[in-house]
Enzyme design. Sequence first.
Site, PDB file in Angstrom:
ATOM      1  N   ASP A  22     -11.431  -7.219  -2.552  1.00 58.75           N
ATOM      2  CA  ASP A  22     -12.184  -8.486  -2.416  1.00 58.75           C
ATOM      3  C   ASP A  22     -13.583  -8.135  -1.947  1.00 58.75           C
ATOM      4  O   ASP A  22     -13.865  -6.976  -1.632  1.00 58.75           O
ATOM      5  CB  ASP A  22     -11.495  -9.410  -1.391  1.00 58.75           C
ATOM      6  CG  ASP A  22     -11.349  -8.740  -0.035  1.00 58.75           C
ATOM      7  OD1 ASP A  22     -10.272  -8.199   0.245  1.00 58.75           O
ATOM      8  OD2 ASP A  22     -12.324  -8.700   0.728  1.00 58.75           O
ATOM      9  N   GLU A  46       0.810  -1.223   0.000  1.00 55.99           N
ATOM     10  CA  GLU A  46       0.000   0.000   0.000  1.00 55.99           C
ATOM     11  C   GLU A  46       0.843   1.273   0.000  1.00 55.99           C
ATOM     12  O   GLU A  46       0.334   2.350  -0.328  1.00 55.99           O
ATOM     13  CB  GLU A  46      -0.954  -0.010   1.200  1.00 55.99           C
ATOM     14  CG  GLU A  46      -2.038  -1.069   1.045  1.00 55.99           C
ATOM     15  CD  GLU A  46      -2.837  -1.305   2.320  1.00 55.99           C
ATOM     16  OE1 GLU A  46      -4.030  -1.618   2.200  1.00 55.99           O
ATOM     17  OE2 GLU A  46      -2.273  -1.213   3.422  1.00 55.99           O
TER      18      GLU A  46
HETATM   19  N1  SAH Z   1      -1.032  -9.453   4.153  1.00 57.70           N
HETATM   20  C1  SAH Z   1      -1.548 -10.303   5.189  1.00 57.70           C
HETATM   21  C2  SAH Z   1      -3.011 -10.112   5.546  1.00 57.70           C
HETATM   22  C3  SAH Z   1      -3.559  -8.785   5.319  1.00 57.70           C
HETATM   23  S1  SAH Z   1      -5.004  -8.473   6.224  1.00 57.70           S
HETATM   24  C4  SAH Z   1      -1.352 -11.714   4.827  1.00 57.70           C
HETATM   25  O1  SAH Z   1      -1.591 -12.083   3.665  1.00 57.70           O
HETATM   26  O2  SAH Z   1      -0.976 -12.432   5.721  1.00 57.70           O
HETATM   27  C5  SAH Z   1      -5.865  -7.457   5.115  1.00 57.70           C
HETATM   28  C6  SAH Z   1      -5.474  -6.025   4.983  1.00 57.70           C
HETATM   29  O3  SAH Z   1      -6.244  -5.461   3.930  1.00 57.70           O
HETATM   30  C7  SAH Z   1      -5.787  -5.176   6.206  1.00 57.70           C
HETATM   31  O4  SAH Z   1      -4.825  -4.159   6.326  1.00 57.70           O
HETATM   32  C8  SAH Z   1      -7.198  -4.618   5.931  1.00 57.70           C
HETATM   33  O5  SAH Z   1      -7.305  -3.266   6.258  1.00 57.70           O
HETATM   34  C9  SAH Z   1      -7.424  -4.807   4.420  1.00 57.70           C
HETATM   35  N2  SAH Z   1      -8.535  -5.701   4.003  1.00 57.70           N
HETATM   36  C10 SAH Z   1      -8.758  -6.029   2.707  1.00 57.70           C
HETATM   37  N3  SAH Z   1      -9.804  -6.884   2.603  1.00 57.70           N
HETATM   38  C11 SAH Z   1     -10.256  -7.100   3.865  1.00 57.70           C
HETATM   39  C12 SAH Z   1     -11.310  -7.930   4.407  1.00 57.70           C
HETATM   40  N4  SAH Z   1     -12.069  -8.703   3.634  1.00 57.70           N
HETATM   41  N5  SAH Z   1     -11.499  -7.929   5.754  1.00 57.70           N
HETATM   42  C13 SAH Z   1     -10.698  -7.164   6.548  1.00 57.70           C
HETATM   43  N6  SAH Z   1      -9.691  -6.382   6.084  1.00 57.70           N
HETATM   44  C14 SAH Z   1      -9.456  -6.335   4.760  1.00 57.70           C
END
Ligand code: SAH
Length: 232
Positions: free
Chosen positions: A200, A14
């Site tokens: 998503d 980001e």
């Molecule tokens: N990069 C990490 C997980 C990221 S969590 C991994 O793969 O282990 C998701 C991030 O994107 C958070 O910073 C949140 O703000 C955002 N986000 C995107 N889609 C989301 C969803 N469905 N629920 C909660 N947060 C979401």
Amino acid sequence: MSRKPAIIGAMDSEIAMYLEHGEVLQEHSWHEFTFYEMNLNGTPCIVSKSGIGKVLAAMTCQHLIDKFEPSEIIFTGVAGALNTKLDIGDVIVSRDCMQHDIDGRALGFPRGTILFSDKSLFNADERLHDIAMSAYVDGHEIYSGRILTGDQFFTHKDIEEHSYLYDEMNGDCIEMEGGAIGLVCNENKIPFVIVRTISDKADGSAAEDFSKLHHLVAGNSYSIVSQMLPKL
Ligand code: SAH
């Protein structure tokens, strides 16, 4: 020192575009966080990565405010859609935001309200909101909306179980940092706005869509924020 805008993202993907396209003038470290004093297309600003979730977002935001006294804070990143009109790649500019996982209903407080307070919905700064809304993203829509924040990655398969997010809390998208930024900025009286591109649909395919798409769609939030900077 003239006050500069500050930009926060939760993940490397980001903030990567800001670091690629801008010139880093100085780096400041605090615990695990790095704050970049930068020049982005001629605008001096501060960029930093919070990490994921409300606590890390709040720490980053408060340190930024204490150390740099920014003129405003813009959060840039991705989110899951709650509103069915949103497609992957569309953008939500926060009208307001709320922590959906604060739940004191057993003590008579509505969902999202910090217990024993009247703090629940944090309004984005109107001027920043309107500047963001006047930006342009090729092939995608920019909507004004409500951001719901909590410490869970949402992949709900059974919509019924989570219908309060739409029906009761009127959320347009769901993520993990915005409500913390809203609360900290509100306490410090710093104008803020959150710019989130849909990665998503917070549904059964969310983990797969998010993993495939987050670094691609994060570019839409970057594009809006970079259009905002000269207008601040
Ligand atoms: N990069 C990490 C997980 C990221 S969590 C991994 O793969 O282990 C998701 C991030 O994107 C958070 O910073 C949140 O703000 C955002 N986000 C995107 N889609 C989301 C969803 N469905 N629920 C909660 N947060 C979401």
